[in-house]
Write a protein that holds these residues in place. Structure first.
Motif, mmCIF file in Angstrom:
data_model
loop_
_atom_site.group_PDB
_atom_site.id
_atom_site.type_symbol
_atom_site.label_atom_id
_atom_site.label_comp_id
_atom_site.label_asym_id
_atom_site.label_seq_id
_atom_site.Cartn_x
_atom_site.Cartn_y
_atom_site.Cartn_z
ATOM 1 N N UNK A 174 8.321 -7.389 -1.732
ATOM 2 C CA UNK A 174 9.412 -7.353 -0.763
ATOM 3 C C UNK A 174 9.130 -6.523 0.470
ATOM 4 N N UNK A 175 8.093 -5.692 0.454
ATOM 5 C CA UNK A 175 7.786 -4.872 1.627
ATOM 6 C C UNK A 175 7.147 -5.707 2.729
ATOM 7 N N UNK A 176 7.268 -5.222 3.971
ATOM 8 C CA UNK A 176 6.652 -5.883 5.116
ATOM 9 C C UNK A 176 5.204 -5.433 5.266
ATOM 10 N N UNK A 177 4.368 -6.337 5.761
ATOM 11 C CA UNK A 177 2.944 -6.077 5.948
ATOM 12 C C UNK A 177 2.567 -6.454 7.379
ATOM 13 N N UNK A 178 1.799 -5.615 8.046
ATOM 14 C CA UNK A 178 1.350 -5.914 9.403
ATOM 15 C C UNK A 178 0.040 -6.669 9.395
ATOM 16 N N UNK A 179 -0.022 -7.758 10.149
ATOM 17 C CA UNK A 179 -1.238 -8.557 10.296
ATOM 18 C C UNK A 179 -1.663 -8.497 11.761
#
Length: 410
Positions: free
Chosen positions: A152-157
């Protein structure tokens, strides 16, 4: 890197990617009377340089009178940059008039230091330097903690291919950790505006993603694989600060003014309305987007939204939503359930619904007969259990965006 200091005719400063050339009131006179003496000031120098192809924000401040031709030139730029009048409401009046535009370091610029001049009405009123560093090979980064991101956490690409010869703008990231393929975009107004070939996205890991290491694959416009990284997903475990949180609820109240008097001892008429309340001292990442209360007594599942009102100050994070009770329900006790922390926490309370006047028998639209038979006193809700789970006098500025990122897992 240290500071070097010398004395010259007018102030020129380069600090942390910022070039400042003081023009000031006397510079207008310099444009008209080149022989006029200038007060001596100091040069402060410190920078890590600009890459070929990067954009720079050029600002000239401290001009005494309005001019139509304010130009910044340097062999490091792709071309001379003409600045437009810009009014900054935050600027000090003593700074004078300001001009602004974006320039671009030439893609063919070699590593080194280049001269910079500021011209007003065709006359050079100040000089400075631009430091160009070498190009970087294309790079693909996936942000996340070393221990792993939570479901559920956000990830930076981030895909940075500011390099001679690189083209195209349609890039996509594929991973079983995400709901669908993720397109990368360039944001002209974002934190990496200065890099015209920085493509990025911030997707969320699936809320029910299992623990493990997932491939994160970057593909180009033609579908070819450009790069691959690894992303570790790890749900919290016993001993982790966010293993279970500290939840209370579900509780109920009739209207917002009664929120402070919420209770598990509640009854409502069939066809009526009431609110569901949930508190959690340590909600999981992204919990606000998926907290839901369900019950066979509800017309539909109830989204629980974060209470950001002033009355919530000092309380645990709390979430609530309006529930509509099915009309025509038999009187009875119905469960209301909230599942949180990616299924590790599940709590239920029972809500008593009183039948509408004149109603007899069971409503065939009510799924199941999940209620307690018998008489129903006014005290009517039973709590359930939990699951085990700086500019001084003015000048010219070349401004680079801060490049601060979280750690990445590769």
């Amino acid at each position: 890197m240290g500071w070097s200091r010398i004395t010259i005719g007018t102030a020129v400063a380069v600090c942390g990617g910022i070039v400042v050339c003081a023009v000031g009131a006397s510079s207008s006179a310099a444009a008209d009377e080149g022989s006029r003496a200038r007060k001596k000031t100091q040069l402060l120098y410190q920078t890590d340089g600009e890459r070929p192809g990067e954009l720079v924000d050029l600002q000239v401040v401290g001009v005494a009178t309005r001019h139509e031709q304010v130009v910044v030139k340097s062999p490091a730029f792709a071309h001379a940059v003409r600045l437009a009048y810009h009014r900054d409401p935050m600027a000090e009046p003593s700074w004078g008039l300001g001009y602004q535009a974006r320039g671009q370091i030439a893609m063919k610029a070699k590593r080194g230091t280049y001269p910079l001049t500021v011209e007003i009405a065709g006359r050079v009123v100040n000089r400075g330097t631009v430091h160009v560093v070498r190009s970087h090979r294309p790079s693909f980064e996936v942000s996340g903690s070393v221990e792993g991101v939570r479901p559920g956490e956000s990830v930076g690409l981030f895909f940075d291919d500011l390099y001679p010869g690189e083209t195209g703008s349609s890039f996509t990231v594929h991973s079983k950790a995400f709901k669908a393929p993720v397109p990368l975009r360039h944001d002209d107004h974002g934190g990496y505006w200065n890099n015209p070939r920085m493509f990025e996205a911030v997707p969320s890991v699936l809320p029910d993603a299992e623990d493990g290491t997932y491939k994160v694959v970057l593909t180009g416009p033609d579908g070819r694989r450009i790069a691959e990284r690894r992303l570790t997903v790890r749900a919290s475990r016993p001993g982790d600060y966010d293993y279970k949180g500290k939840v209370r609820g579900p509780e109920f109240f009739r209207k917002h003014s009664d929120l402070g008097e919420s209770t598990r001892r509640f009854r409502v008429k069939a066809g009526g309305r009431m609110h569901v309340l949930w508190r959690d001292a340590s909600p999981d990442a992204g919990e606000e987007k998926r907290l839901t209360a369900t019950s066979p007594a509800f017309e539909e599942p109830v989204r629980l939204e974060r209470d950001d009102s002033k009355s919530a100050d000092g309380d645990d994070p709390r979430f609530y939503g309006l529930a509509r009770i099915r009309s025509g329900l038999d009187g009875g006790s119905y469960p209301v359930t909230v599942v949180s922390h990616h299924g590790r926490v599940k709590r239920s309370s029972r809500l008593v619904v009183t039948a509408a006047p004149g109603h007899h028998g069971h409503d065939g639209n009510t799924p199941g007969r999940q209620r307690d038979r018998g008489s129903f006193p006014a005290v009517s809700v039973i709590g359930g259990g939990a699951a085990a789970l700086a500019v001084g006098t003015g000048g010219v500025l070349l401004v680079r965006a801060r490049r601060t990122r979280t750690g990445d897992s590769r």
